[in-house]
Design a protein around this motif. Structure first.
Motif, PDB file in Angstrom:
ATOM      1  N   VAL A 105     -24.496 -51.640  28.278  1.00  0.00           N
ATOM      2  CA  VAL A 105     -25.853 -51.564  28.828  1.00  0.00           C
ATOM      3  C   VAL A 105     -26.427 -50.161  28.643  1.00  0.00           C
ATOM      4  O   VAL A 105     -27.597 -50.001  28.255  1.00  0.00           O
ATOM      5  CB  VAL A 105     -25.855 -51.990  30.322  1.00  0.00           C
ATOM      6  CG1 VAL A 105     -27.151 -51.596  31.004  1.00  0.00           C
ATOM      7  CG2 VAL A 105     -25.623 -53.475  30.435  1.00  0.00           C
ATOM      8  N   VAL A 106     -25.613 -49.133  28.890  1.00  0.00           N
ATOM      9  CA  VAL A 106     -26.081 -47.752  28.680  1.00  0.00           C
ATOM     10  C   VAL A 106     -26.413 -47.522  27.204  1.00  0.00           C
ATOM     11  O   VAL A 106     -27.413 -46.873  26.869  1.00  0.00           O
ATOM     12  CB  VAL A 106     -25.026 -46.746  29.192  1.00  0.00           C
ATOM     13  CG1 VAL A 106     -25.351 -45.338  28.745  1.00  0.00           C
ATOM     14  CG2 VAL A 106     -24.928 -46.812  30.697  1.00  0.00           C
ATOM     15  N   ILE A 109     -29.727 -49.211  26.454  1.00  0.00           N
ATOM     16  CA  ILE A 109     -30.834 -48.423  27.027  1.00  0.00           C
ATOM     17  C   ILE A 109     -31.124 -47.209  26.137  1.00  0.00           C
ATOM     18  O   ILE A 109     -32.284 -46.892  25.863  1.00  0.00           O
ATOM     19  CB  ILE A 109     -30.511 -47.998  28.474  1.00  0.00           C
ATOM     20  CG1 ILE A 109     -30.548 -49.214  29.387  1.00  0.00           C
ATOM     21  CG2 ILE A 109     -31.483 -46.931  28.957  1.00  0.00           C
ATOM     22  CD1 ILE A 109     -30.032 -48.953  30.787  1.00  0.00           C
ATOM     23  N   ILE A 112     -32.912 -48.480  22.998  1.00  0.00           N
ATOM     24  CA  ILE A 112     -34.323 -48.809  23.270  1.00  0.00           C
ATOM     25  C   ILE A 112     -35.135 -47.530  23.437  1.00  0.00           C
ATOM     26  O   ILE A 112     -36.265 -47.426  22.928  1.00  0.00           O
ATOM     27  CB  ILE A 112     -34.421 -49.716  24.513  1.00  0.00           C
ATOM     28  CG1 ILE A 112     -33.835 -51.094  24.193  1.00  0.00           C
ATOM     29  CG2 ILE A 112     -35.861 -49.843  24.984  1.00  0.00           C
ATOM     30  CD1 ILE A 112     -33.661 -51.999  25.404  1.00  0.00           C
ATOM     31  N   TYR A 113     -34.589 -46.546  24.111  1.00  0.00           N
ATOM     32  CA  TYR A 113     -35.285 -45.263  24.287  1.00  0.00           C
ATOM     33  C   TYR A 113     -35.564 -44.600  22.930  1.00  0.00           C
ATOM     34  O   TYR A 113     -36.670 -44.133  22.667  1.00  0.00           O
ATOM     35  CB  TYR A 113     -34.454 -44.344  25.182  1.00  0.00           C
ATOM     36  CG  TYR A 113     -35.046 -42.964  25.331  1.00  0.00           C
ATOM     37  CD1 TYR A 113     -36.102 -42.741  26.203  1.00  0.00           C
ATOM     38  CD2 TYR A 113     -34.567 -41.888  24.597  1.00  0.00           C
ATOM     39  CE1 TYR A 113     -36.653 -41.486  26.344  1.00  0.00           C
ATOM     40  CE2 TYR A 113     -35.122 -40.626  24.724  1.00  0.00           C
ATOM     41  CZ  TYR A 113     -36.164 -40.436  25.603  1.00  0.00           C
ATOM     42  OH  TYR A 113     -36.715 -39.196  25.725  1.00  0.00           O
TER      43      TYR A 113
END
Length: 123
Positions: A105-106, A109, A112-113
């Motif tokens: 998940v990290v 993220i 996506i960033y």
């Protein structure tokens, strides 16, 4: 008795070090003796390709180049962490499974960033 201690345990390390050093120096000496020695102007130039260099040797690269390189290294190294986890998946239990889900998940993220900041666009 004091003063008679000899570090016998280090003898294999010393022998290995001598063999490694001898192999390295022997390889260099062997290459130096057998290599061809026919220098000529093109070979002694800055680039061995024979082409005359054009422009400045210190050209500036875009920051984007470095950002993409760092992102590649980060995601590549992070993906390497998945292999030991996948190999021992049947032995690690639910706790490690949840940790790996959080790890992924990290990563998502971060991906996506980077995508929203247009870090993957190559100009």
């Amino acid at each position: 008795m004091p003063g008679t201690y000899t570090p016998v345990g280090y003898l294999p390390v010393l022998i290995f070090l001598i063999i490694a050093l001898g192999f390295g120096l022997g390889s260099l000496l062997f290459g130096y003796i057998l290599r061809p020695r026919r220098p000529y102007d093109e070979k002694l130039s800055t680039y061995e390709s024979g082409m005359v260099p054009e422009g400045e040797p210190r050209q500036k690269f875009s920051v984007q180049y470095y950002i993409i390189a760092i992102l590649f290294v980060v995601f590549d190294v992070e993906a390497v962490f998945l292999y030991p986890w996948a190999v021992s998946f049947d032995k690690i239990g639910l706790y490690a499974f949840i940790e790996m889900i959080l790890f992924i998940v990290v990563l998502v993220i971060g991906y996506i960033y980077a995508w929203r900041k247009d870090a993957f666009l190559w100009d």
